[in-house]
Write a protein that holds these residues in place. Structure first.
Motif, mmCIF file in Angstrom:
data_model
loop_
_atom_site.group_PDB
_atom_site.id
_atom_site.type_symbol
_atom_site.label_atom_id
_atom_site.label_comp_id
_atom_site.label_asym_id
_atom_site.label_seq_id
_atom_site.Cartn_x
_atom_site.Cartn_y
_atom_site.Cartn_z
ATOM 1 N N ASP A 277 -10.373 -3.549 2.341
ATOM 2 C CA ASP A 277 -11.670 -3.752 1.890
ATOM 3 C C ASP A 277 -12.333 -3.134 0.557
ATOM 4 O O ASP A 277 -13.241 -3.321 0.142
ATOM 5 N N GLU A 278 -11.081 -2.355 -0.083
ATOM 6 C CA GLU A 278 -11.395 -1.861 -1.267
ATOM 7 C C GLU A 278 -11.557 -2.743 -2.170
ATOM 8 O O GLU A 278 -10.484 -3.460 -2.500
ATOM 9 N N THR A 279 -12.409 -2.750 -3.188
ATOM 10 C CA THR A 279 -12.365 -3.738 -4.405
ATOM 11 C C THR A 279 -12.007 -2.806 -5.520
ATOM 12 O O THR A 279 -11.820 -1.397 -5.415
ATOM 13 N N ILE A 280 -11.858 -3.474 -6.539
ATOM 14 C CA ILE A 280 -11.234 -2.991 -7.786
ATOM 15 C C ILE A 280 -12.283 -2.073 -8.537
ATOM 16 O O ILE A 280 -12.032 -0.850 -9.071
ATOM 17 N N LEU B 254 -5.068 -16.884 -10.268
ATOM 18 C CA LEU B 254 -6.098 -16.156 -9.745
ATOM 19 C C LEU B 254 -5.744 -14.914 -8.745
ATOM 20 O O LEU B 254 -4.815 -15.345 -7.929
ATOM 21 N N HIS B 255 -6.244 -13.776 -9.004
ATOM 22 C CA HIS B 255 -6.112 -12.865 -8.391
ATOM 23 C C HIS B 255 -7.166 -12.144 -7.497
ATOM 24 O O HIS B 255 -8.204 -12.217 -8.252
ATOM 25 N N SER B 256 -7.342 -11.954 -6.190
ATOM 26 C CA SER B 256 -8.492 -11.078 -5.707
ATOM 27 C C SER B 256 -8.061 -9.826 -5.649
ATOM 28 O O SER B 256 -7.362 -9.151 -6.084
ATOM 29 N N HIS B 257 -9.338 -9.081 -5.275
ATOM 30 C CA HIS B 257 -9.466 -7.618 -5.238
ATOM 31 C C HIS B 257 -8.204 -7.113 -4.187
ATOM 32 O O HIS B 257 -7.723 -6.081 -4.426
ATOM 33 N N ARG B 258 -8.157 -7.879 -3.237
ATOM 34 C CA ARG B 258 -7.076 -7.370 -2.258
ATOM 35 C C ARG B 258 -5.580 -7.631 -2.790
ATOM 36 O O ARG B 258 -4.733 -6.725 -2.857
ATOM 37 N N THR B 259 -5.307 -8.758 -3.538
ATOM 38 C CA THR B 259 -4.200 -8.940 -4.082
ATOM 39 C C THR B 259 -3.671 -8.104 -5.080
ATOM 40 O O THR B 259 -2.571 -7.484 -5.336
ATOM 41 N N LEU B 260 -4.657 -7.809 -5.947
ATOM 42 C CA LEU B 260 -4.598 -6.850 -7.287
ATOM 43 C C LEU B 260 -4.464 -5.591 -6.664
ATOM 44 O O LEU B 260 -3.665 -4.684 -7.379
ATOM 45 N N GLY B 261 -5.118 -5.188 -5.808
ATOM 46 C CA GLY B 261 -5.178 -3.860 -5.159
ATOM 47 C C GLY B 261 -4.111 -3.290 -4.580
ATOM 48 O O GLY B 261 -3.310 -2.176 -4.847
ATOM 49 N N HIS B 262 -3.291 -4.338 -3.879
ATOM 50 C CA HIS B 262 -2.072 -4.002 -3.107
ATOM 51 C C HIS B 262 -0.831 -3.852 -4.332
ATOM 52 O O HIS B 262 -0.149 -2.925 -4.306
ATOM 53 N N GLU B 263 -1.210 -4.716 -5.219
ATOM 54 C CA GLU B 263 -0.015 -4.647 -6.403
ATOM 55 C C GLU B 263 0.073 -3.300 -7.128
ATOM 56 O O GLU B 263 0.986 -2.669 -7.572
ATOM 57 N N VAL C 44 -2.156 -3.717 -15.805
ATOM 58 C CA VAL C 44 -2.058 -2.951 -14.671
ATOM 59 C C VAL C 44 -1.647 -1.409 -14.896
ATOM 60 O O VAL C 44 -2.174 -0.498 -14.565
ATOM 61 N N ASN C 45 -0.741 -1.507 -15.677
ATOM 62 C CA ASN C 45 0.017 -0.130 -16.180
ATOM 63 C C ASN C 45 -1.091 0.719 -17.095
ATOM 64 O O ASN C 45 -1.030 1.865 -17.019
ATOM 65 N N ALA C 46 -1.962 -0.232 -17.982
ATOM 66 C CA ALA C 46 -2.725 0.675 -18.813
ATOM 67 C C ALA C 46 -4.133 1.057 -18.037
ATOM 68 O O ALA C 46 -4.648 2.017 -18.389
ATOM 69 N N PHE C 47 -4.631 0.341 -17.210
ATOM 70 C CA PHE C 47 -5.937 0.358 -16.794
ATOM 71 C C PHE C 47 -6.257 0.785 -15.306
ATOM 72 O O PHE C 47 -7.377 1.242 -14.939
ATOM 73 N N LEU C 48 -5.180 0.610 -14.610
ATOM 74 C CA LEU C 48 -5.515 0.817 -12.930
ATOM 75 C C LEU C 48 -4.475 1.974 -12.466
ATOM 76 O O LEU C 48 -4.917 2.860 -11.830
ATOM 77 N N GLU D 230 16.587 -22.206 -4.680
ATOM 78 C CA GLU D 230 15.236 -21.965 -5.419
ATOM 79 C C GLU D 230 14.620 -20.692 -4.505
ATOM 80 O O GLU D 230 14.840 -20.708 -3.353
ATOM 81 N N ILE D 231 14.267 -19.605 -5.218
ATOM 82 C CA ILE D 231 13.727 -18.458 -4.455
ATOM 83 C C ILE D 231 12.112 -19.082 -4.191
ATOM 84 O O ILE D 231 11.244 -19.264 -4.982
ATOM 85 N N LEU D 232 11.819 -18.713 -2.681
ATOM 86 C CA LEU D 232 10.642 -18.671 -2.235
ATOM 87 C C LEU D 232 10.251 -17.430 -1.809
ATOM 88 O O LEU D 232 10.840 -16.743 -1.342
ATOM 89 N N SER D 233 8.698 -17.202 -2.048
ATOM 90 C CA SER D 233 8.398 -15.682 -1.822
ATOM 91 C C SER D 233 7.048 -15.910 -1.110
ATOM 92 O O SER D 233 6.208 -16.887 -1.649
ATOM 93 N N ARG D 234 6.616 -14.968 -0.438
ATOM 94 C CA ARG D 234 4.996 -14.521 0.008
ATOM 95 C C ARG D 234 4.809 -13.267 0.411
ATOM 96 O O ARG D 234 5.971 -12.618 0.631
ATOM 97 N N GLY D 235 3.746 -12.612 0.038
ATOM 98 C CA GLY D 235 3.427 -11.498 0.196
ATOM 99 C C GLY D 235 1.742 -11.358 -0.049
ATOM 100 O O GLY D 235 1.394 -11.846 -0.595
ATOM 101 N N PRO D 236 1.558 -9.851 0.196
ATOM 102 C CA PRO D 236 -0.074 -9.443 0.055
ATOM 103 C C PRO D 236 -0.314 -9.254 -1.465
ATOM 104 O O PRO D 236 -1.495 -9.330 -1.683
ATOM 105 N N ASP D 237 0.706 -9.320 -2.371
ATOM 106 C CA ASP D 237 0.250 -9.312 -3.649
ATOM 107 C C ASP D 237 0.185 -10.771 -4.490
ATOM 108 O O ASP D 237 0.304 -10.833 -5.585
ATOM 109 N N LEU D 238 0.755 -11.745 -3.654
ATOM 110 C CA LEU D 238 0.814 -13.344 -4.331
ATOM 111 C C LEU D 238 -0.411 -13.501 -4.543
ATOM 112 O O LEU D 238 -1.594 -13.512 -3.725
ATOM 113 N N CYS D 239 -0.818 -14.232 -5.585
ATOM 114 C CA CYS D 239 -2.062 -14.661 -6.337
ATOM 115 C C CYS D 239 -2.667 -15.832 -5.231
ATOM 116 O O CYS D 239 -1.892 -16.103 -4.237
ATOM 117 N N MET D 240 -3.727 -16.151 -5.483
ATOM 118 C CA MET D 240 -4.661 -16.862 -4.601
ATOM 119 C C MET D 240 -4.399 -18.556 -5.178
ATOM 120 O O MET D 240 -5.168 -19.412 -4.729
#
Length: 511
Positions: A20-23, A191-200, A228-232, A357-367
Motif C-alpha cells: 500500500d506504499e505510494t511513490i 501506464l504504471h501504478s504506484h504498486r507496479t513502479l514501487g515493486h520495480e 528509476v535509476n536517477a530519482f527513485l 513469442e515471449i509472454l510474461s506477467r508479474g507485479p511490475d507489469l504495467c497497467m
C-alpha cells in the motif's frame, strides 16, 4: 487501465510484491532518512551541486506552487528536461501531490511531443528553453494551463512556503505514464501504478551489488530506466545521485579518477564507448567492477570482452511495459550471466507461445496503455503480456532472445518504430516502397538502415537528403537513418509482404 485477474493481484499482495506504499510514501521516507546525501549534476551547460534536502526543498516549493494553481491528485504533470536538478524536483513534486507524471525524453522532436501532449492533456508542462537540438516550442503548449520553462519561468512556480508531508492517494492508481516507441507510428503511453513502479524500484535495487560504488547516471531521465535509476533507487537506498546531461566517455573516465565515480552498465554502448576510448586505462576497471547490461542487444562478444577485463557482467531483459522480466545476479555462474538474458525475477512468470513469442506477467507489469486498442492487443484475459520478442528457455529456466517479432529497432537502448521511419521515407519524392530495419552498430548495438525501391527514372537520394527531410518534419535525430540501400525489389512472402528478416540478414551479411 486493464483488469488484473483477481488471483494474480491476491498473490502479489500476499507475497509483499504489491504493497500500500505510494511513490510519495517512498520518497518522503527516503528523503527524510538521508537529507545530507550528495546530489550533483555534471554538466558543461548547467552544473549543480547540493544535497537531497536542497532538491527536496525545491520540489516542495514547486508542489505548493502547483497546488495553489489547482493541481490535484490524478492530474497530469509532463516534463521534458535533460538530466538536471529541476527534473528531479518536478518528479518528486508530482509524487508528493499524488499527480501522474509524464517524463518525455529530451531528444523527442516536435512531432512526438505534440502527440504526447494531445494524448495525456497535462495540466502542467515543465520544459527547457534550449538544450542540444531541443528548443522550447510555445506552439505545442498553448492549451496547457501551467507551463514552466527552466531559466525563464520555472522559478515563478515556486511558492515561498514548501509543502509539508504529501498527499495520500490510491496505491493502485496511475502514478507514471511513460512513452516508448514501438511498432506503431506514434509513441505508446504506458501506464504504471504506484504498486507496479514501487515493486520495480525495489526489485531493481535488490539486483544491484551492495559495493557497486558511487554511480554516474547518463541514461536520460525521460526514459523509464534512467528515471528509476536517477530519482527513485538512490532515495530508496540513501546513495548519492550523480547525473550527467551529455554522455561524454572521456569526461566519464576523468570523473572516475577525480571524483571516484563508477559506471555500472546500461545499454552496451555506455560500456563499449568507455573501453574503446583512448583515455581508458586498466586503472579505470576498478571503477567499472560491474556491468549490468540491458535495454538493447547484448552480443556475447561484448560480455566476453568485458569479462576478460575483470568486469563482472550480469544481463537483464525487459521493456517499459514490463521493466524487469528476466535477469541474472552478479553472483550467478559466469556462463549464465554472460550468455543468457537471465531467469524470471521475483513474482514474474515467463512462457513461450507456439511460435516462440515471449509472454510474461508479474507485479511490475504495467497497467496497460493510454490507447485501449493497444491494451487489448498486447494483454490477454489471463494477464499475459505479449512482448513481440522471440526467445528460447534452457533447462535451467534462463532466457535467450533470438529475434524480434515486433517491428522496432533498438538504437543504444532507445526504441525506434520502423513503421514511423518508413512513413517518413515514403513522403520523399520518388520513393515507391521503403523498409526500415536494424543494422549492426559497433557502438549502439543497432542503428536504422533505410532500404528503398524507387519509382522509374527517379534518382537515389543521398543519406544527407534523407536526414534533412527527417529534420524538416520534426522527427527525433535518433530515428534518422544512418545507412542507405537501394533495391530493385524486396524479398517477399507469397502474399507479397516484405520479408524483413531477410532484409536484415542481407544488411548484416554486407556489414
Amino acid at each position: 487501465m486493464r483488469e488484473i485477474p483477481a488471483e494474480l493481484a491476491a498473490t502479489y499482495r500476499a507475497n509483499g510484491w504489491w504493497t500500500d506504499e505510494t511513490i510519495g510514501d517512498m520518497l518522503t521516507a527516503g528523503l527524510a532518512a538521508a537529507p545530507d546525501t550528495p546530489f550533483r549534476i555534471h554538466s558543461a551547460l548547467r552544473p549543480w551541486a547540493g544535497t537531497f534536502a536542497d532538491v527536496e526543498l525545491v520540489a516542495r516549493r514547486l508542489a505548493t506552487g502547483l497546488a495553489d494553481r489547482g493541481v490535484q491528485p490524478g492530474d497530469v504533470v509532463a516534463f521534458q528536461l535533460p538530466n538536471w536538478m529541476e527534473a528531479a524536483a518536478t518528479f518528486w513534486a508530482s509524487a508528493m501531490l499524488g499527480a501522474a507524471v509524464v517524463p518525455i525524453v529530451h531528444f523527442y522532436g516536435r512531432k512526438e511531443i505534440s502527440y504526447i501532449l494531445r494524448d495525456v492533456e497535462p495540466k502542467v508542462f515543465i520544459g527547457a528553453e534550449r538544450f542540444g537540438n531541443l528548443t522550447y516550442d510555445h506552439d505545442v503548449t498553448t492549451d496547457i494551463p501551467i507551463v514552466g520553462i527552466v531559466d525563464r519561468t520555472f522559478d515563478d512556480l515556486l511558492a515561498d512556503e514548501p509543502m509539508t508531508g504529501h498527499v495520500r492517494t490510491d496505491p493502485g492508481s496511475c502514478t507514471l505514464i511513460a512513452y516508448t516507441s514501438g511498432t506503431t507510428s506514434n509513441p505508446k503511453g504506458v501506464l504504471h501504478s504506484h504498486r507496479t513502479l514501487g515493486h520495480e524500484t525495489r526489485q531493481l535495487s535488490d539486483m544491484y551489488p551492495d559495493d557497486r560504488g558511487n554511480q554516474l547516471t547518463a541514461a536520460p531521465v525521460g526514459h523509464f530506466i534512467g528515471m528509476v535509476n536517477a530519482f527513485l533507487i538512490p532515495v530508496l537506498d540513501g546513495s548519492p545521485i550523480n547525473l550527467t546531461d551529455v554522455w561524454n566517455p572521456g569526461e566519464a573516465l576523468r570523473l572516475m579518477r577525480t571524483d571516484g565515480l563508477t559506471v555500472g552498465g546500461g545499454a552496451t554502448y555506455f560500456m563499449t564507448s568507455l573501453i574503446d576510448h583512448p583515455d581508458f586505462t586498466p586503472d579505470h576497471v576498478s571503477h567499472m567492477r560491474y556491468a549490468g547490461l540491458g535495454g538493447s542487444s547484448v552480443p556475447s562478444a561484448i560480455t566476453t570482452r568485458l569479462s576478460d577485463l575483470g568486469i563482472i557482467v550480469f544481463r537483464s531483459y525487459g521493456s517499459t511495459e514490463h521493466p524487469s522480466i528476466t535477469g541474472s545476479y552478479c553472483t550467478e555462474p559466469a556462463d549464465k550471466r554472460n550468455h543468457t538474458d537471465g531467469h524470471a525475477l521475483s513474482g514474474v512468470e515467463v512462457r513461450l507461445s507456439e511460435d516462440g513469442e515471449i509472454l510474461s506477467r508479474g507485479p511490475d507489469l504495467c497497467m496497460g496503455y493510454t490507447d485501449d486498442e493497444l491494451t487489448a492487443r498486447a494483454f490477454d484475459a489471463d494477464g499475459w503480456y505479449h512482448t513481440g520478442d522471440i526467445g528460447t528457455l534452457d533447462d535451467d529456466g534462463y532466457l535467450c532472445i533470438t529475434d524480434r517479432k515486433a517491428d522496432i529497432i533498438i538504437r543504444g537502448g532507445e526504441n525506434v518504430s520502423a513503421l514511423e521511419v518508413e512513413e517518413a521515407l515514403l513522403g520523399m519524392p520518388g520513393v515507391a516502397e521503403a523498409a526500415a530495419v536494424s543494422a549492426p552498430d559497433p557502438r549502439l548495438g543497432e542503428h536504422v538502415a533505410a532500404v528503398l525501391r524507387l519509382r522509374p527514372d527517379h534518382p537515389m537520394p543521398t543519406i544527407e537528403d534523407i536526414q534533412a527531410h527527417f529534420a524538416q518534419i520534426g522527427l527525433a535525430k535518433q530515428k534518422w537513418p544512418e545507412e542507405l540501400h537501394r533495391v530493385d525489389d524486396f524479398p517477399r512472402t507469397a502474399s507479397g509482404k516484405v520479408q524483413k528478416f531477410l532484409v536484415r540478414k542481407n544488411i548484416a551479411a554486407t556489414a
